[in-house]
Scaffold this motif. Structure first.
Motif, PDB file in Angstrom:
ATOM      1  N   SER A   1      -3.431  39.716-152.531  1.00  0.00           N
ATOM      2  CA  SER A   1      -4.384  40.161-151.518  1.00  0.00           C
ATOM      3  C   SER A   1      -5.581  39.227-151.517  1.00  0.00           C
ATOM      4  O   SER A   1      -6.194  38.985-152.560  1.00  0.00           O
ATOM      5  N   ALA A   2      -5.928  38.719-150.349  1.00  0.00           N
ATOM      6  CA  ALA A   2      -7.110  37.862-150.254  1.00  0.00           C
ATOM      7  C   ALA A   2      -8.375  38.632-150.578  1.00  0.00           C
ATOM      8  O   ALA A   2      -9.358  38.055-151.046  1.00  0.00           O
ATOM      9  N   LEU A   3      -8.378  39.930-150.356  1.00  0.00           N
ATOM     10  CA  LEU A   3      -9.566  40.741-150.568  1.00  0.00           C
ATOM     11  C   LEU A   3      -9.795  41.057-152.036  1.00  0.00           C
ATOM     12  O   LEU A   3     -10.883  41.499-152.406  1.00  0.00           O
ATOM     13  N   SER A   4      -8.788  40.859-152.867  1.00  0.00           N
ATOM     14  CA  SER A   4      -8.958  41.032-154.301  1.00  0.00           C
ATOM     15  C   SER A   4      -9.218  39.705-154.992  1.00  0.00           C
ATOM     16  O   SER A   4      -9.281  39.650-156.213  1.00  0.00           O
ATOM     17  N   ASN A   5      -9.363  38.659-154.215  1.00  0.00           N
ATOM     18  CA  ASN A   5      -9.682  37.336-154.728  1.00  0.00           C
ATOM     19  C   ASN A   5     -10.969  36.845-154.079  1.00  0.00           C
ATOM     20  O   ASN A   5     -11.414  37.393-153.063  1.00  0.00           O
ATOM     21  N   THR A   6     -11.557  35.820-154.640  1.00  0.00           N
ATOM     22  CA  THR A   6     -12.755  35.228-154.042  1.00  0.00           C
ATOM     23  C   THR A   6     -12.325  34.269-152.938  1.00  0.00           C
ATOM     24  O   THR A   6     -12.450  33.046-153.049  1.00  0.00           O
ATOM     25  N   SER A   7     -11.844  34.844-151.851  1.00  0.00           N
ATOM     26  CA  SER A   7     -11.197  34.047-150.805  1.00  0.00           C
ATOM     27  C   SER A   7     -12.155  33.484-149.769  1.00  0.00           C
ATOM     28  O   SER A   7     -11.787  32.565-149.037  1.00  0.00           O
ATOM     29  N   CYS A   8     -13.373  34.029-149.647  1.00  0.00           N
ATOM     30  CA  CYS A   8     -14.360  33.510-148.681  1.00  0.00           C
ATOM     31  C   CYS A   8     -13.748  33.362-147.289  1.00  0.00           C
ATOM     32  O   CYS A   8     -13.828  32.298-146.662  1.00  0.00           O
ATOM     33  N   LEU A   9     -13.122  34.432-146.787  1.00  0.00           N
ATOM     34  CA  LEU A   9     -12.382  34.332-145.533  1.00  0.00           C
ATOM     35  C   LEU A   9     -13.264  33.910-144.360  1.00  0.00           C
ATOM     36  O   LEU A   9     -12.827  33.161-143.488  1.00  0.00           O
TER      37      LEU A   9
ATOM     38  N   ALA B   1      -2.932  30.545-141.720  1.00  0.00           N
ATOM     39  CA  ALA B   1      -2.455  31.897-141.415  1.00  0.00           C
ATOM     40  C   ALA B   1      -2.667  32.223-139.942  1.00  0.00           C
ATOM     41  O   ALA B   1      -1.768  32.756-139.271  1.00  0.00           O
ATOM     42  N   LEU B   2      -3.845  31.912-139.416  1.00  0.00           N
ATOM     43  CA  LEU B   2      -4.129  32.233-138.019  1.00  0.00           C
ATOM     44  C   LEU B   2      -3.266  31.400-137.065  1.00  0.00           C
ATOM     45  O   LEU B   2      -2.832  31.907-136.024  1.00  0.00           O
ATOM     46  N   SER B   3      -3.012  30.153-137.409  1.00  0.00           N
ATOM     47  CA  SER B   3      -2.221  29.301-136.511  1.00  0.00           C
ATOM     48  C   SER B   3      -0.743  29.653-136.534  1.00  0.00           C
ATOM     49  O   SER B   3      -0.012  29.316-135.605  1.00  0.00           O
ATOM     50  N   THR B   4      -0.277  30.327-137.591  1.00  0.00           N
ATOM     51  CA  THR B   4       1.130  30.715-137.685  1.00  0.00           C
ATOM     52  C   THR B   4       1.346  32.206-137.450  1.00  0.00           C
ATOM     53  O   THR B   4       2.448  32.712-137.683  1.00  0.00           O
ATOM     54  N   GLY B   5       0.305  32.900-137.005  1.00  0.00           N
ATOM     55  CA  GLY B   5       0.446  34.313-136.675  1.00  0.00           C
ATOM     56  C   GLY B   5       0.521  35.243-137.865  1.00  0.00           C
ATOM     57  O   GLY B   5       1.031  36.368-137.747  1.00  0.00           O
ATOM     58  N   GLN B   6       0.023  34.821-139.026  1.00  0.00           N
ATOM     59  CA  GLN B   6       0.026  35.664-140.213  1.00  0.00           C
ATOM     60  C   GLN B   6      -1.344  36.300-140.414  1.00  0.00           C
ATOM     61  O   GLN B   6      -2.360  35.818-139.920  1.00  0.00           O
ATOM     62  N   SER B   7      -1.379  37.371-141.163  1.00  0.00           N
ATOM     63  CA  SER B   7      -2.651  38.005-141.506  1.00  0.00           C
ATOM     64  C   SER B   7      -3.310  37.235-142.634  1.00  0.00           C
ATOM     65  O   SER B   7      -2.694  37.014-143.685  1.00  0.00           O
ATOM     66  N   PRO B   8      -4.559  36.819-142.465  1.00  0.00           N
ATOM     67  CA  PRO B   8      -5.233  36.106-143.561  1.00  0.00           C
ATOM     68  C   PRO B   8      -5.612  37.016-144.717  1.00  0.00           C
ATOM     69  O   PRO B   8      -6.027  36.527-145.767  1.00  0.00           O
ATOM     70  N   LEU B   9      -5.468  38.344-144.536  1.00  0.00           N
ATOM     71  CA  LEU B   9      -5.856  39.282-145.590  1.00  0.00           C
ATOM     72  C   LEU B   9      -4.844  39.337-146.720  1.00  0.00           C
ATOM     73  O   LEU B   9      -5.135  39.891-147.785  1.00  0.00           O
ATOM     74  N   TYR B  10      -3.663  38.787-146.508  1.00  0.00           N
ATOM     75  CA  TYR B  10      -2.602  38.859-147.510  1.00  0.00           C
ATOM     76  C   TYR B  10      -1.789  37.575-147.455  1.00  0.00           C
ATOM     77  O   TYR B  10      -1.616  36.972-146.392  1.00  0.00           O
TER      78      TYR B  10
ATOM     79  N   ALA C   1     -12.906  48.726-141.889  1.00  0.00           N
ATOM     80  CA  ALA C   1     -11.984  49.829-142.176  1.00  0.00           C
ATOM     81  C   ALA C   1     -10.627  49.318-142.661  1.00  0.00           C
ATOM     82  O   ALA C   1     -10.136  49.721-143.727  1.00  0.00           O
ATOM     83  N   ILE C   2     -10.020  48.423-141.904  1.00  0.00           N
ATOM     84  CA  ILE C   2      -8.693  47.924-142.279  1.00  0.00           C
ATOM     85  C   ILE C   2      -8.746  47.118-143.576  1.00  0.00           C
ATOM     86  O   ILE C   2      -7.928  47.337-144.477  1.00  0.00           O
ATOM     87  N   PRO C   3      -9.697  46.168-143.743  1.00  0.00           N
ATOM     88  CA  PRO C   3      -9.756  45.454-145.025  1.00  0.00           C
ATOM     89  C   PRO C   3      -9.961  46.377-146.226  1.00  0.00           C
ATOM     90  O   PRO C   3      -9.325  46.180-147.271  1.00  0.00           O
ATOM     91  N   LEU C   4     -10.822  47.379-146.102  1.00  0.00           N
ATOM     92  CA  LEU C   4     -11.066  48.273-147.231  1.00  0.00           C
ATOM     93  C   LEU C   4      -9.836  49.121-147.538  1.00  0.00           C
ATOM     94  O   LEU C   4      -9.518  49.374-148.712  1.00  0.00           O
ATOM     95  N   LEU C   5      -9.147  49.549-146.494  1.00  0.00           N
ATOM     96  CA  LEU C   5      -7.930  50.325-146.723  1.00  0.00           C
ATOM     97  C   LEU C   5      -6.890  49.495-147.470  1.00  0.00           C
ATOM     98  O   LEU C   5      -6.158  50.004-148.331  1.00  0.00           O
ATOM     99  N   GLN C   6      -6.814  48.207-147.134  1.00  0.00           N
ATOM    100  CA  GLN C   6      -5.858  47.353-147.845  1.00  0.00           C
ATOM    101  C   GLN C   6      -6.338  47.076-149.262  1.00  0.00           C
ATOM    102  O   GLN C   6      -5.557  47.161-150.216  1.00  0.00           O
TER     103      GLN C   6
END
Length: 651
Positions: free
Chosen positions: A154-162, A134-143, A324-329
């Protein structure tokens, strides 16, 4: 005796500054720490002058008075290079047991995992690879839109271990995500033990006394069991760091600085990106500790909390800004999940777990392993202590009950042990009466998404602290080498039942994806298109399609994913929101025969998800799956290559 510096025990607080909580009879930390950390009364003289200890009293960090004279044992301070060397040696020492436990994995670091990429560990391998992609292709890793297409997940609703995916990105990019997954599992016990050592070292006069407690925490049955496929739970590295920083703010530092609070906020945010579940459990443990201290020392705790206001505000500001942004998502109308992700009544501890050895410890029998896993499975049995350790804990409670903090630690272990039994007492035979966790599930926000057995984290923190403090106290109180040897032997014998067994691996390699996904043949799938991979990955079932997608460098999105969380008006858990019929007929080894109604519904799901390609391969049931997809599509495959059969639905 030289006057104490502002950060040392015995210093005089400035006006408006709360005194550090301390116990003059139990100065058990080095001189550069503020107090011994025990929440007891303030014994400063009323005139505010520093209290000078008697000459025969040992200052904080010095040997007790029955040891040889200070002049004969005082050592010159270590240089920076010596301190770094000692730190490195300590870390290596805690790593050696992990290398033994994972000796089969180390030999095949980039090719084999303990579950062959099936079930949970396929999911974690996928997320570890997703972050650098995601980071190398300019995407948000949160989704991500690459699973559960077209809705995504949503990565934040999964056990994604970002955070782990970010830290191990160099390993993933140079080797693969399988190697990153194995590195997490290998390092987690060692680093968790090391940070526990840093925390426990502040509570003892003798550094070696912290070692058994650190090993008990880092290699607890909870962490070892999680090493079977849950790196988000096995990686408890930051939990002792949070405990250390909270101690500094609440009752160690004379005047907690905002800088220390900012560090706490940073660590809390980091833990959020490893495991929000463990962060929630740690918060419950902190609240329980604070309530216990307020009950025993209300005035001192009120003063300390007031003095720590600026540091706590800094922690809240830093953590809130970073999250703030992760929790809002995570809690947005699109992604919020209502109700538990899993059945919380299943993943619980039971009283029998305390004495029934699971398969993850060395000294187990077939019967004990079957009993311990009867309610859950081997990766979730986290509360085994064994009878010798229970006897040791009783001895610690009886002999050191007057030592400040011992009864508090025992109370926390008992309370959280009972809470980990879940909403009702369970046994292999029957369900018992309702327990306190039943109220917590309904009364505490988000508590219904915490698996009760994970509350064992606080139990092992308390046990580690009790062992370290007890060994330090008993060693100091003994009168000769024979008694000290007996003390060490008793502690060692009590910990033998906790010795872990080697984490097994099996013959199939997780890197054995069909060559189609690792060669130029994968270009037959249009980039950024939606593909149906068969067998369709499912919850608690074959999830190898996730590994194939990662091996293809996330070239395409796939329909269905056993771990994608829900969307839609209800927002309740639904692991297959867009591919229910496809998953039902194409994920199981013995799929049922198509009915006319099922064929119509399955084709409707393919059209709704905009599937352009269907790929079958890499399964022991490959011929049957080809026949099932051929019946679904209505014609033979368009391409057979690299161990797969492929259909283009849009030509």
């Amino acid at each position: 005796m030289p006057a104490a510096s502002p950060g040392q025990a015995g210093s005089v607080p400035r006006r408006g500054q709360a005194a550090p909580i301390k116990d003059r009879a139990e100065r058990a930390i080095p001189e550069d720490d503020a107090t011994d950390g025990d929440p007891v009364k303030d014994d400063r003289p009323k005139d505010g002058r520093p209290k000078t200890p008697p000459e025969d009293d040992a200052p904080a960090g010095d040997p007790v008075k029955d040891d040889p004279p200070k002049a004969s044992i005082r050592k010159p301070p270590m240089s920076t290079a010596q301190r770094r060397g000692l730190t490195l040696a300590t870390m290596v020492g805690y790593l050696l047991p992990s290398l033994w436990i994972f000796r089969h994995t180390v030999a095949h670091l980039a090719t084999t995992s303990n579950l062959n990429g099936l079930g949970d560990n396929a999911l974690f391998i996928w997320w570890l690879g997703w972050v650098p992609h995601a980071l190398s292709t300019g995407q948000s890793p949160l989704y991500t839109h690459l699973v559960n297409a077209p809705g995504g997940a949503s990565a934040l609703s999964n056990t994604s271990c970002l955070l782990l995916g970010l830290l191990l990105a160099p390993v993933t990019l140079t080797v693969n995500a399988v190697a990153s997954y194995n590195v997490v599992l290998i390092l987690s016990p060692a680093l968790s033990a090391f940070t526990a050592h840093l925390w426990l070292r502040r509570w003892v006069r003798r550094p070696l006394a912290a070692v058994p407690g650190a090993l008990v925490f880092g290699y607890s049955p909870m962490i070892v069991a999680a090493s079977l496929g849950h790196p988000n739970i096995s990686c408890q590295v930051l939990i002792p760091v949070i405990a250390l920083l909270v101690e500094d703010i609440v009752f160690r530092s004379p005047q907690p600085e905002p800088r220390r609070g900012a560090m706490l906020g940073l660590v809390v945010a980091a833990q959020y990106f490893i495991s929000t579940e463990l962060l929630f459990v740690a918060a419950l443990g902190g609240i329980g500790l604070l309530l216990a201290l307020m009950a025993s020392h209300p005035r001192q705790i009120r003063e300390r909390v007031w003095a720590a206001g600026s540091a706590l505000a800094a922690a809240l500001l830093v953590a809130g800004g970073l999250l703030a942004i992760p929790l809002l998502q995570q809690f947005s109308q699109r992604w919020i999940v209502r109700g538990p992700y899993q059945n919380p009544d299943k993943w619980v501890n039971a009283p029998v777990d305390l004495v029934s050895a699971p398969s993850t410890v060395l000294l187990h029998t077939r019967h004990s392993a079957e009993v311990s896993a009867r309610l859950t499975n081997a990766s979730e049995v986290v509360l085994y202590t064994g009878i010798p350790l229970l006897v040791l804990l009783v001895a610690i409670t009886v002999t050191l009950r007057r030592r400040r903090g011992v009864l508090v630690a025992v109370a926390l272990a008992v309370v959280f042990g009972v809470l980990s039994f879940g909403a009702a007492l369970r046994s292999p035979q029957a369900r018992g009466q309702a327990l306190p966790w039943a109220w917590a599930q309904h009364g505490l926000p988000l508590a219904d998404n915490v698996l009760p057995n994970r509350l064992g984290l606080i139990v092992w923190l308390a046990i580690a602290w009790l062992i370290a403090v007890a060994l330090d106290e008993w060693w100091g109180a003994s009168s000769g080498p024979r008694v000290r040897t007996a003390v060490c032997a008793a502690v060692a014998v009590s910990l033998v039942p906790l010795l872990p067994t080697a984490v097994p691996t099996t013959g199939t390699r997780v890197s054995d994806a069909p060559s189609f996904f690792t060669t130029a043949a994968v270009n037959a799938i249009p980039p950024d298109s939606t593909t149906l991979l068969v067998p369709v990955p499912g919850f608690f079932s074959d999830s190898r399609a996730l590994l194939w997608q990662a091996a293809a460098r996330y070239r395409f999105a796939q329909v269905g994913c056993g771990y994608a969380l829900p969307r839609g008006p209800s927002h309740h858990v639904d692991y297959h929101p867009d591919a229910k019929v496809l998953w039902t007929y194409l994920h199981a080894p013995q799929a049922p025969s198509w009915t006319a109604r099922a064929l119509t519904a399955a084709r409707r799901e393919l059209a709704a998800a905009h599937v352009s390609t269907v790929v079958v391969g890499g399964s022991p049931y490959y011929p049957a799956e080809v026949r099932a997809v051929r019946a679904l599509v209505g014609r033979p495959p368009d391409l057979v290559t690299g161990g797969v059969s492929l259909w283009h639905l849009r030509r």
